[in-house]
Design a protein around this motif. Structure first.
Motif, PDB file in Angstrom:
ATOM      1  N   PRO A 199     -15.064   3.413  -6.633  1.00 33.65           N
ATOM      2  CA  PRO A 199     -14.660   3.944  -5.322  1.00 33.65           C
ATOM      3  C   PRO A 199     -13.202   3.611  -4.967  1.00 33.65           C
ATOM      4  O   PRO A 199     -12.471   4.481  -4.481  1.00 33.65           O
ATOM      5  CB  PRO A 199     -15.631   3.282  -4.346  1.00 33.65           C
ATOM      6  N   VAL A 200     -12.778   2.370  -5.238  1.00 37.15           N
ATOM      7  CA  VAL A 200     -11.387   1.988  -4.933  1.00 37.15           C
ATOM      8  C   VAL A 200     -10.429   2.793  -5.803  1.00 37.15           C
ATOM      9  O   VAL A 200      -9.426   3.333  -5.308  1.00 37.15           O
ATOM     10  CB  VAL A 200     -11.180   0.469  -5.117  1.00 37.15           C
ATOM     11  N   GLY A 259     -10.972   5.695  -7.250  1.00 38.32           N
ATOM     12  CA  GLY A 259     -11.019   7.096  -6.850  1.00 38.32           C
ATOM     13  C   GLY A 259     -10.190   7.379  -5.605  1.00 38.32           C
ATOM     14  O   GLY A 259      -9.439   8.363  -5.559  1.00 38.32           O
ATOM     15  N   ILE A 260     -10.317   6.522  -4.607  1.00 39.13           N
ATOM     16  CA  ILE A 260      -9.541   6.699  -3.370  1.00 39.13           C
ATOM     17  C   ILE A 260      -8.055   6.526  -3.660  1.00 39.13           C
ATOM     18  O   ILE A 260      -7.214   7.283  -3.166  1.00 39.13           O
ATOM     19  CB  ILE A 260     -10.037   5.755  -2.265  1.00 39.13           C
ATOM     20  N   HIS A 261      -7.709   5.520  -4.477  1.00 41.99           N
ATOM     21  CA  HIS A 261      -6.314   5.285  -4.860  1.00 41.99           C
ATOM     22  C   HIS A 261      -5.733   6.532  -5.526  1.00 41.99           C
ATOM     23  O   HIS A 261      -4.642   6.998  -5.165  1.00 41.99           O
ATOM     24  CB  HIS A 261      -6.235   4.071  -5.794  1.00 41.99           C
ATOM     25  N   LEU A 312      -6.877   9.683  -5.441  1.00 40.75           N
ATOM     26  CA  LEU A 312      -6.856  10.798  -4.493  1.00 40.75           C
ATOM     27  C   LEU A 312      -5.658  10.700  -3.541  1.00 40.75           C
ATOM     28  O   LEU A 312      -4.943  11.681  -3.327  1.00 40.75           O
ATOM     29  CB  LEU A 312      -8.160  10.854  -3.701  1.00 40.75           C
ATOM     30  N   LEU A 313      -5.428   9.512  -2.999  1.00 40.30           N
ATOM     31  CA  LEU A 313      -4.289   9.334  -2.083  1.00 40.30           C
ATOM     32  C   LEU A 313      -2.967   9.536  -2.812  1.00 40.30           C
ATOM     33  O   LEU A 313      -2.029  10.115  -2.248  1.00 40.30           O
ATOM     34  CB  LEU A 313      -4.339   7.959  -1.429  1.00 40.30           C
ATOM     35  N   LEU A 358      -0.162   7.224   3.816  1.00 42.82           N
ATOM     36  CA  LEU A 358      -0.932   7.415   2.582  1.00 42.82           C
ATOM     37  C   LEU A 358      -0.320   6.630   1.424  1.00 42.82           C
ATOM     38  O   LEU A 358      -1.039   6.066   0.599  1.00 42.82           O
ATOM     39  CB  LEU A 358      -1.013   8.896   2.230  1.00 42.82           C
ATOM     40  N   SER A 409      -2.200   3.834  -0.739  1.00 41.65           N
ATOM     41  CA  SER A 409      -2.299   4.046  -2.179  1.00 41.65           C
ATOM     42  C   SER A 409      -1.731   2.857  -2.953  1.00 41.65           C
ATOM     43  O   SER A 409      -2.351   2.372  -3.906  1.00 41.65           O
ATOM     44  CB  SER A 409      -1.572   5.331  -2.578  1.00 41.65           C
ATOM     45  N   LEU A 423      -4.180  -0.095  -2.529  1.00 34.61           N
ATOM     46  CA  LEU A 423      -5.370   0.071  -3.366  1.00 34.61           C
ATOM     47  C   LEU A 423      -5.029  -0.081  -4.846  1.00 34.61           C
ATOM     48  O   LEU A 423      -5.852  -0.555  -5.633  1.00 34.61           O
ATOM     49  CB  LEU A 423      -6.036   1.412  -3.102  1.00 34.61           C
TER      50      LEU A 423
END
Length: 187
Positions: free
Chosen positions: A121-122, A124-126, A128-129, A167, A171, A174
């Motif tokens: 999850p971390v 993926g968010i990193h 994506l951002l 963002l 990013s 993360l």
């Protein structure tokens, strides 16, 4: 040239974004021909993640300083800090892409539950951002390079810049968490 670029900031932003994403995907998927990659000794390759964590922390500092500077009306400090942030980002990206093109992505060696519920999850968010903020950063940078400082308030630079900086900060933060999970907190 500057006038042409000024008229086409959205188009140039899109082109830079597409080329950048293509280069990242090519490196991550190891599609870069070996002949184009330098032969780096293992200690250098092993040092890149640690250097990138430091670069990320410095970028968090420069972005934060640049944001505060513009809020306080210190335009010169803002420009310098955000310019430094771009240089740090390019340094990070160049080192990351070099290492991943040579060695591939680093696997997570921790417990499966941590990998599934925290690491992915971390990460993926990193990612994506990072993807979302790339065109935003290009856009505000191109506006800053093609407009006089007195004109920028009349463009989308302030509004998009706030989103891009937010963002970008998350990013980078993360990215440091991913680094800690891969290289420091292994159980």
């Amino acid at each position: 040239m500057r006038a042409t670029l000024r008229r086409h900031v959205p188009l140039v932003t899109a082109l830079l974004t597409i080329v950048s994403l293509f280069v990242v995907v090519a490196a991550v998927r190891q599609f870069v021909p070996e002949a184009l990659l330098p032969a780096l000794p293992e200690p250098v390759l092993s040092a890149i993640p640690h250097a990138n964590a430091l670069i990320s922390a410095l970028a968090i500092g420069t972005i934060t300083y640049g944001w505060r500077s513009i809020r306080d009306g210190r335009l010169t400090d803002h420009r310098r800090a955000m310019g430094a942030s771009v240089v740090l980002f390019l340094s990070f990206l160049g080192l990351y892409l070099l290492r991943v093109a040579i060695e591939g992505p680093t696997p997570f060696d921790g417990p499966q539950a941590l990998e599934l519920w925290v690491y992915y999850p971390v990460l993926g968010i990193h990612i994506l951002l990072a993807i979302v903020c790339l065109p935003l950063v290009y856009y505000v940078l191109l506006l800053a390079l093609t407009h006089a400082p007195s004109e920028l308030g009349e463009t989308l630079h302030p509004r998009v810049g706030r989103v891009a900086a937010s963002l970008w900060l998350v990013s980078f933060a993360l990215g440091i968490v991913v680094y800690l999970l891969l290289y420091v907190l292994q159980v």
